[in-house]
Design an enzyme around this catalytic site. Structure first.
Site, PDB file in Angstrom:
ATOM      1  N   GLY A 239       0.773  -1.243   0.000  1.00 16.87           N
ATOM      2  CA  GLY A 239       0.000   0.000   0.000  1.00 16.87           C
ATOM      3  C   GLY A 239       0.793   1.276   0.000  1.00 16.87           C
ATOM      4  N   PRO A 274       4.871  -5.031  -0.786  1.00 17.33           N
ATOM      5  CG  PRO A 274       7.089  -4.429  -1.268  1.00 17.33           C
ATOM      6  CD  PRO A 274       6.270  -5.379  -0.440  1.00 17.33           C
ATOM      7  N   GLY A 275       3.714  -3.453  -3.754  1.00 19.72           N
ATOM      8  CA  GLY A 275       3.484  -3.641  -5.181  1.00 19.72           C
ATOM      9  C   GLY A 275       3.886  -2.372  -5.911  1.00 19.72           C
ATOM     10  NE  ARG A 276      -0.278   2.468  -5.917  1.00 11.64           N
ATOM     11  CZ  ARG A 276      -1.326   2.402  -6.720  1.00 11.64           C
ATOM     12  NH1 ARG A 276      -1.293   2.952  -7.913  1.00 11.64           N
ATOM     13  NH2 ARG A 276      -2.431   1.800  -6.323  1.00 11.64           N
ATOM     14  NE  ARG A 312      -3.124   3.578 -10.896  1.00  9.68           N
ATOM     15  CZ  ARG A 312      -2.957   4.835 -10.556  1.00  9.68           C
ATOM     16  NH1 ARG A 312      -2.465   5.705 -11.429  1.00  9.68           N
ATOM     17  NH2 ARG A 312      -3.249   5.247  -9.355  1.00  9.68           N
ATOM     18  CE1 TYR A 316      -9.066   2.117  -8.798  1.00 12.78           C
ATOM     19  CE2 TYR A 316      -6.906   2.455  -9.799  1.00 12.78           C
ATOM     20  CZ  TYR A 316      -7.846   1.624  -9.239  1.00 12.78           C
ATOM     21  OH  TYR A 316      -7.553   0.294  -9.101  1.00 12.78           O
ATOM     22  CB  CYS A 342     -16.790   3.712 -28.602  1.00 12.58           C
ATOM     23  SG  CYS A 342     -16.058   3.595 -30.228  1.00 12.58           S
ATOM     24  CD  GLU A 343     -17.124   2.899 -22.293  1.00 12.63           C
ATOM     25  OE1 GLU A 343     -17.658   3.648 -21.457  1.00 12.63           O
ATOM     26  OE2 GLU A 343     -17.447   1.715 -22.476  1.00 12.63           O
TER      27      GLU A 343
HETATM   28  C1  LIG Z   1      -2.867  -5.076  -3.846  1.00 17.28           C
HETATM   29  C2  LIG Z   1      -2.282  -5.699  -2.632  1.00 17.28           C
HETATM   30  C3  LIG Z   1      -0.983  -5.395  -2.238  1.00 17.28           C
HETATM   31  C4  LIG Z   1      -0.113  -4.388  -2.945  1.00 17.28           C
HETATM   32  O1  LIG Z   1      -0.624  -3.103  -2.858  1.00 17.28           O
HETATM   33  P1  LIG Z   1       0.281  -1.878  -3.387  1.00 17.28           P
HETATM   34  O2  LIG Z   1      -0.578  -0.696  -3.118  1.00 17.28           O
HETATM   35  O3  LIG Z   1       0.498  -2.103  -4.835  1.00 17.28           O
HETATM   36  O4  LIG Z   1       1.530  -1.889  -2.614  1.00 17.28           O
HETATM   37  C5  LIG Z   1      -0.470  -6.053  -1.143  1.00 17.28           C
HETATM   38  N1  LIG Z   1      -1.205  -6.961  -0.445  1.00 17.28           N
HETATM   39  C6  LIG Z   1      -2.469  -7.267  -0.805  1.00 17.28           C
HETATM   40  C7  LIG Z   1      -3.220  -8.266  -0.017  1.00 17.28           C
HETATM   41  C8  LIG Z   1      -3.054  -6.657  -1.892  1.00 17.28           C
HETATM   42  O5  LIG Z   1      -4.303  -6.957  -2.231  1.00 17.28           O
END
Ligand SMILES: *Cc1c(COP(=O)(O)O)cnc(C)c1O
Length: 414
Positions: A239, A274-276, A312, A316, A342-343
Site C-alpha cells: 500500500g 509492496p506492489g506499486r 487508472r 480512479y 468508444c467511451e
Molecule cells: C494489492 C495488494 C498489495 C499491494 O498493494 P500496493 O498498493 O500495490 O503496494 C499487497 N497486499 C495485498 C493483499 C493486496 O491486495
C-alpha cells in the site's frame, strides 16, 4: 532517481531513446527500466536491513514474467491473489516457499495448487475459507500454514476503490472475531498457525494509517501469544504510495522506521507486500498521437493508447504525467489526451499544455504499476507490447497480441 530522462532533447529509458523503441516495436508499448526495478527493490529491502523480514512483491501490480523473474533473481518473495499468479511466479522462477496467498475468494482448486507448490502461507480472510482449507489440505495429505488477515478498521485516506481496511470493506476478519478464528484454527489437524496480518489499501501517502493498523494487529498478536497461540510473523501488507503528481508519500526509510519501531522487541518476522512502490516509477506507456482535434471548447489529442491499456485514469480519475518524447518547443495548447475507445471515460489525462503535432510520441509516466496488469481487450484491442530496457539494450518481453489470438477460443453456432 529517475531512469527516464531527456538527453539531447529526447526522452530516453536509461540509454535508449524511446523513439527507437516505438520504431522497432510499435505503439502503444509499455517500457520498463531494469535499473529502476532493481533500484526500487534493493532500496526497499535495505530499509528493513536491521530487521528479520521478507519482501513479498505483490504480483498484481505488474505480473509480467520478465518483471517477476527480475524480482525472483533479487531474492524477492511474492504475494499472490490467484492460482494464475501462482503459475506466473513458478514460471518466472520464483521460490514457492516465499509465496503468501491473499484474497477473499480462494477456490478449492487454487488451494490445491498452492499446497502442492508448497507456499509459505495462506492469508485467510474468513471462517469459511479456513474450513475449506482444512478440508482441501486433509484431502491432499498436507498441512496448510495460515495467517489471518484482520481488518483493523483504519481509514487509509486513499481513493475509496482501493481502501481495503475499513469495516465496510469485504476484506479481512474483524479484530473482535480474530481470536475466535485462531482458536478454531488451533483445533484443525491440517492447518498450522504461522502469523497474523493486514492490508489496508493502496497508494497511501501518509505513514499514520500504517502505524495505526499495525498497532491493532500487534495488540491482537500479543493477546494471542498470551493465550498460548504462538505466531512467527506479522504481515503488514502493501500500500505504500508513490508520487504521481504532488503527493509526498513516506520514503522507504521512514516507512521502515515507523513499522520496525512499532514492532519493538517482539520476536516476529516482518512480512511486507509492496506492489506499486516497487514498479510504479519503473514503467511508462509509450503512445503516438493519431489526430489533433482543435475545438471551440476543448482540444483533443487522440492517441493510440486507451483505457484498455491503462485503466487508472478512467477507473480512479488517476493522474499521470504526460511528456512529449521529443522535448517539445514550449508553448502549445491545452489538450485532453484521449484514446480511440468508444467511451467518454476513455481519457489518459486532462488539460495538459503541450506543443503537439500528429505523429508525435508521448510518454505516460509512472505507468509501471496497475498498467499492463489491468489492461483488457475492450473494443477488440490487442494488448500492448512490453519492452524492458537494460542500459543500452531494449529487450522485447511481451509481443503485441494479435486479433487472431483474441478470437482463437470463440466458436460459431453450427
Ligand atoms: C494489492 C495488494 C498489495 C499491494 O498493494 P500496493 O498498493 O500495490 O503496494 C499487497 N497486499 C495485498 C493483499 C493486496 O491486495
Amino acid at each position: 532517481m529517475t531512469h527516464f530522462r531527456y538527453q539531447n532533447g529526447e526522452l530516453h529509458a536509461e540509454a535508449v531513446p524511446l523513439s527507437r523503441i516505438a520504431e522497432r516495436h510499435g505503439t502503444p508499448c509499455y517500457v520498463y527500466s531494469r535499473a529502476a526495478l532493481t533500484g526500487a527493490y534493493r532500496a526497499f529491502d535495505a530499509a528493513f536491513a536491521g530487521t528479520d523480514h521478507l519482501v513479498c512483491y505483490a504480483v498484481k501490480a505488474n505480473s509480467t514474467l520478465a518483471v517477476l523473474n527480475l524480482f525472483a533473481r533479487l531474492g524477492s518473495g511474492f504475494d499472490i491473489v490467484s492460482g494464475g499468479e501462482m503459475q506466473r511466479v513458478l514460471a518466472a522462477g520464483g521460490d514457492p516457499r516465499k509465496v503468501v496467498f491473499s484474497g477473499v475468494g480462494k477456490s478449492a482448486e487454487e488451494m490445491r495448487q498452492a499446497l502442492s507448490a508448497g507456499i509459505l502461507c495462506f492469508n485467510v480472510e474468513s471462517e469459511g475459507e479456513l474450513l475449506r482449507l482444512e478440508r482441501v489440505a486433509a484431502q491432499a495429505g498436507r498441512t496448510a500454514t495460515v495467517s489471518v488477515r484482520v481488518n483493523p478498521d483504519v481509514d487509509p485516506r486513499t481513493h475509496p476503490y482501493i481502501a481495503t481496511g475499513l469495516k465496510q470493506n469485504k476484506f479481512g476478519v474483524p479484530c473482535r472475531d480474530a481470536p475466535g478464528l485462531y482458536r478454531k484454527a488451533r483445533e484443525l489437524r491440517h492447518v498450522s498457525v504461522a502469523g497474523i496480518g493486514c492490508h489496508i489499501g493502496s497508494q497511501l501517502t501518509e505513514v499514520a494509517p500504517f502505524a495505526a493498523a499495525l498497532d491493532r494487529v500487534l495488540e491482537l498478536a500479543d493477546r494471542l501469544q498470551a493465550e498460548g497461540i504462538a505466531l512467527g510473523h506479522v504481515d503488514v501488507g502493501g500500500g505504500l504510495g508513490i508520487r504521481y503528481r504532488d503527493e509526498s508519500p513516506p520514503a522507504f526509510d521512514e516507512y521502515a522506521r515507523v513499522l520496525t519501531g512499532r514492532l519493538g522487541r517482539r520476536a516476529l518476522k516482518l512480512v511486507l507486500e509492496p506492489g506499486r512502490a516497487l514498479v510504479g516509477h519503473a514503467g511508462i506507456l509509450l503512445t503516438r498521437v493519431e489526430y489533433l482535434k482543435h475545438g471551440t471548447e476543448k482540444n483533443f489529442a487522440v492517441v493510440d493508447a486507451a483505457m484498455n491499456d491503462l485503466m487508472r485514469p478512467a477507473l480512479y480519475e488517476a493522474y499521470h504525467e504526460v511528456l512529449a518524447v521529443s522535448g517539445g518547443s514550449g508553448g502549445g495548447r491545452e489538450y485532453e489526451i484521449v484514446g480511440p475507445v468508444c467511451e467518454s471515460g476513455d481519457f489518459l489525462a486532462h488539460a495538459r499544455t503541450l506543443a503537439l503535432r500528429e505523429g508525435d510520441l508521448l510518454a505516460i509516466m509512472a505507468a509501471g504499476a496497475y498498467g499492463m496488469s489491468m489492461s483488457s481487450n475492450y473494443n477488440t484491442r490487442p494488448r500492448a507490447a512490453e519492452v524492458m530496457v537494460d542500459g543500452a539494450l531494449a529487450h522485447l518481453v511481451r509481443e503485441r497480441e494479435t486479433v487472431s489470438e483474441l478470437m482463437a477460443r470463440e466458436i460459431l453456432l453450427p
